[in-house]
Design an enzyme around this catalytic site. Sequence first.
Site, mmCIF file in Angstrom:
data_model
loop_
_atom_site.group_PDB
_atom_site.id
_atom_site.type_symbol
_atom_site.label_atom_id
_atom_site.label_comp_id
_atom_site.label_asym_id
_atom_site.label_seq_id
_atom_site.Cartn_x
_atom_site.Cartn_y
_atom_site.Cartn_z
ATOM 1 N N GLY A 240 -20.921 7.275 47.170
ATOM 2 C CA GLY A 240 -21.847 7.847 46.209
ATOM 3 C C GLY A 240 -22.698 6.788 45.527
ATOM 4 N N ASP B 292 -23.930 6.815 42.657
ATOM 5 C CA ASP B 292 -23.509 6.582 41.275
ATOM 6 C C ASP B 292 -22.403 5.536 41.215
ATOM 7 O OD1 ASP B 292 -21.770 8.301 42.605
ATOM 8 O OD2 ASP B 292 -21.411 9.582 40.862
ATOM 9 N N ASP C 25 -15.660 5.979 36.001
ATOM 10 C CA ASP C 25 -16.803 6.833 35.686
ATOM 11 C C ASP C 25 -16.312 8.263 35.507
ATOM 12 O OD1 ASP C 25 -19.195 8.214 35.509
ATOM 13 O OD2 ASP C 25 -20.137 7.205 37.193
#
Length: 268
Positions: A117, A119, A141
């Site tokens: 990902g 992110d 996260d």
Amino acid sequence: MSFDSATPLIAVDIGNTRIKLGLFDQPPTDRALPMPSRVLDLPAQAWDPARVVAWLPPKQLWPQWRVASVNRPAAAHWVQWLERHVTTPAGTPVVANILTSRDFPIAVEVEHPDRVGADRLSAAAAANRLRQSDRAAIVIDFGSAVTVDLVSADGKFCGGAILPGIDLSARALHEFTDLLPLVTLSDLTNPPSALGNSTVTAIRGGLFWSVVGAVRELTAQLSSRLSPSPEVFLTGGAAAHFATVLDLKARYEPHLVLSGIALGERGA
């Protein structure tokens, strides 16, 4: 491509539930992170275009655009809208560069780098810049999913673990049972008691403390063979709910993903 006050940058983080935009108009110094001067937070679905237009900088300071996404339909919709409705000072369509694993300033040592990902890579790249040079980093996260990732002491993304976030788990409990109500993260303004005296409070306690326990154990396992111990960074929309109870001597960086996108190497 770097950015400065004459050519600012807009970083766009497109998640499964939220879209965040950060305006970066001052370059970082030394090993400091670039930090957004302002942030716009939108729902991933049914966001208001007028809010975006009102938030944009003056056209004489027209920015570069960098996009990181884990939500392909939302990213496609966003880029399509941007290219159709926002123009540069010269009247040409805006080009939004969608970052891939190759665009972040961090080596990615996992089986399929292109499947990680954006992110996770953004946050890892930012933490890699912040950490002490002789210490690894663990990046936690708290989003729709919770990720616990390791950046090695020699600056490589090594992978990590993924587990459901509170809202995702709460929705599963509600949708796949007959009687359990839906409890949302907004209901958790304070750490709940582990002893629930009703169905709702039992769900709140179970959801919250299960995430705390999982993150503590994953962090302990990732740290167990590392010396010196890794630095720990927290980020994500739900991180503030957990920062005070994890007891990990962690550093809370609310804009870690946006800053990592700003560090991306592909310019507009």
